[in-house]
Design a protein around this motif. Sequence first.
Motif, PDB file in Angstrom:
ATOM      1  N   ALA A 157      -7.031  17.019  13.307  1.00  0.00           N
ATOM      2  CA  ALA A 157      -7.433  16.769  14.698  1.00  0.00           C
ATOM      3  C   ALA A 157      -6.207  16.738  15.604  1.00  0.00           C
ATOM      4  N   ALA A 158      -5.135  16.133  15.104  1.00  0.00           N
ATOM      5  CA  ALA A 158      -3.909  16.019  15.897  1.00  0.00           C
ATOM      6  C   ALA A 158      -3.280  17.379  16.165  1.00  0.00           C
ATOM      7  N   VAL A 159      -3.125  18.203  15.122  1.00  0.00           N
ATOM      8  CA  VAL A 159      -2.429  19.477  15.312  1.00  0.00           C
ATOM      9  C   VAL A 159      -3.279  20.491  16.057  1.00  0.00           C
ATOM     10  N   ARG A 160      -4.580  20.339  16.001  1.00  0.00           N
ATOM     11  CA  ARG A 160      -5.430  21.232  16.795  1.00  0.00           C
ATOM     12  C   ARG A 160      -5.329  20.894  18.282  1.00  0.00           C
ATOM     13  N   LYS A 161      -4.976  19.652  18.555  1.00  0.00           N
ATOM     14  CA  LYS A 161      -4.798  19.201  19.941  1.00  0.00           C
ATOM     15  C   LYS A 161      -3.383  19.530  20.426  1.00  0.00           C
ATOM     16  N   GLN A 162      -2.421  19.298  19.544  1.00  0.00           N
ATOM     17  CA  GLN A 162      -1.004  19.499  19.869  1.00  0.00           C
ATOM     18  C   GLN A 162      -0.306  19.944  18.591  1.00  0.00           C
ATOM     19  N   GLY A 163      -0.027  21.228  18.492  1.00  0.00           N
ATOM     20  CA  GLY A 163       0.517  21.779  17.252  1.00  0.00           C
ATOM     21  C   GLY A 163       1.754  21.084  16.738  1.00  0.00           C
ATOM     22  N   THR A 164       2.655  20.703  17.648  1.00  0.00           N
ATOM     23  CA  THR A 164       3.917  20.101  17.220  1.00  0.00           C
ATOM     24  C   THR A 164       3.744  18.683  16.672  1.00  0.00           C
ATOM     25  N   ALA A 165       2.523  18.148  16.729  1.00  0.00           N
ATOM     26  CA  ALA A 165       2.259  16.860  16.084  1.00  0.00           C
ATOM     27  C   ALA A 165       2.468  16.962  14.573  1.00  0.00           C
ATOM     28  N   LEU A 166       2.558  18.196  14.074  1.00  0.00           N
ATOM     29  CA  LEU A 166       2.818  18.402  12.645  1.00  0.00           C
ATOM     30  C   LEU A 166       4.085  17.664  12.212  1.00  0.00           C
ATOM     31  N   ALA A 167       5.002  17.480  13.138  1.00  0.00           N
ATOM     32  CA  ALA A 167       6.263  16.798  12.833  1.00  0.00           C
ATOM     33  C   ALA A 167       6.045  15.386  12.308  1.00  0.00           C
ATOM     34  N   PHE A 168       4.907  14.783  12.667  1.00  0.00           N
ATOM     35  CA  PHE A 168       4.660  13.384  12.303  1.00  0.00           C
ATOM     36  C   PHE A 168       3.716  13.229  11.117  1.00  0.00           C
ATOM     37  N   ALA A 169       3.272  14.366  10.564  1.00  0.00           N
ATOM     38  CA  ALA A 169       2.379  14.326   9.403  1.00  0.00           C
ATOM     39  C   ALA A 169       3.164  13.995   8.140  1.00  0.00           C
ATOM     40  N   SER A 170       2.458  13.581   7.129  1.00  0.00           N
ATOM     41  CA  SER A 170       3.100  13.283   5.840  1.00  0.00           C
ATOM     42  C   SER A 170       3.696  14.555   5.253  1.00  0.00           C
ATOM     43  N   ASP A 171       4.626  14.400   4.324  1.00  0.00           N
ATOM     44  CA  ASP A 171       5.257  15.557   3.684  1.00  0.00           C
ATOM     45  C   ASP A 171       4.221  16.466   3.029  1.00  0.00           C
ATOM     46  N   ASP A 172       3.244  15.860   2.376  1.00  0.00           N
ATOM     47  CA  ASP A 172       2.219  16.659   1.708  1.00  0.00           C
ATOM     48  C   ASP A 172       1.457  17.532   2.692  1.00  0.00           C
ATOM     49  N   LEU A 173       1.103  16.960   3.843  1.00  0.00           N
ATOM     50  CA  LEU A 173       0.308  17.711   4.811  1.00  0.00           C
ATOM     51  C   LEU A 173       1.142  18.737   5.571  1.00  0.00           C
ATOM     52  N   ARG A 174       2.420  18.535   5.643  1.00  0.00           N
ATOM     53  CA  ARG A 174       3.283  19.549   6.268  1.00  0.00           C
ATOM     54  C   ARG A 174       3.439  20.766   5.352  1.00  0.00           C
ATOM     55  N   GLY A 175       2.944  20.609   4.125  1.00  0.00           N
ATOM     56  CA  GLY A 175       2.932  21.730   3.196  1.00  0.00           C
ATOM     57  C   GLY A 175       1.530  22.240   2.923  1.00  0.00           C
ATOM     58  N   ASP A 176       0.554  21.720   3.663  1.00  0.00           N
ATOM     59  CA  ASP A 176      -0.847  22.107   3.508  1.00  0.00           C
ATOM     60  C   ASP A 176      -1.099  23.362   4.358  1.00  0.00           C
TER      61      ASP A 176
END
Length: 256
Positions: A157-176
């Motif tokens: 939901a966060a990255v669909r709203k603001q792509g760069t929110a990926l920076a704050f995701a967990s390590d696992d999800l930054r590799g999803d």
Amino acid sequence: EGDFVFEAIKENGLAIRFASQQLKKDPELVLEAMRRNWRAVEYADEDLYRDLEFIREAMRLDWRALSYAHQDLYEDQELIREAMGKHWLAAVHAPNSMLKKGDFVVEAIHCGWQALLFAHPKLRDNRDVVAIALEHSGLALQCASEKLRADRELVLAAVRKQGTALAFASDDLRGDREVVEAAVRNSPDAFQFATEELRADMAFVSKVVKLDGMIMQFADMALRANRALMKEAIRSDWRAVEFADPKINQDSRLLV
């Protein structure tokens, strides 16, 4: 003296600093000075900082006057709410007792998602509260607890709203793959926050480069030396040629 000071502050509100201490006790004079320059509140007599009505009137001229209020006044929830209505940052003055209340924090979030930063840790770990903040901005993910930054649904939901929110995701999800692709679709710059492994994954990069060739600036250098991949990037955005490996960026065939 009063008439002289009044005339002076009509020219420059900060002239009140030269007034006598007695005149600095006059709420009307201080408010008049604030109408010229809100920082004139700094020179008010300290007794006025304890006066709820004075602080309320001063806030109506500029919400930042709240920062001069006596600490006891911060216990007044209506005063804090009134200030937050002007700017979310007023939440910084809310006492812990308020920042533990879900309804108060949600109200603060509606004034500005950044107010979640000041919430009690339990509320930053509350999925419903964080979801409300994410409705305002994906960047609110940075305010969430570590556990919620690993919540796949919330992160999507966060990255669909603001792509760069990926920076704050967990390590696992930054590799999803699905999460990163959703982030890149919203903002190509988000690719820089994907894991090194994913940025070096030929199959994945081949897919997302079609969305925006400029993501190659964040791809692994080995992939930037791949002619076929760089040609695909340049088809998407000719400026991507800048990010080709130096060994091939002079190759005219890249532009064909």
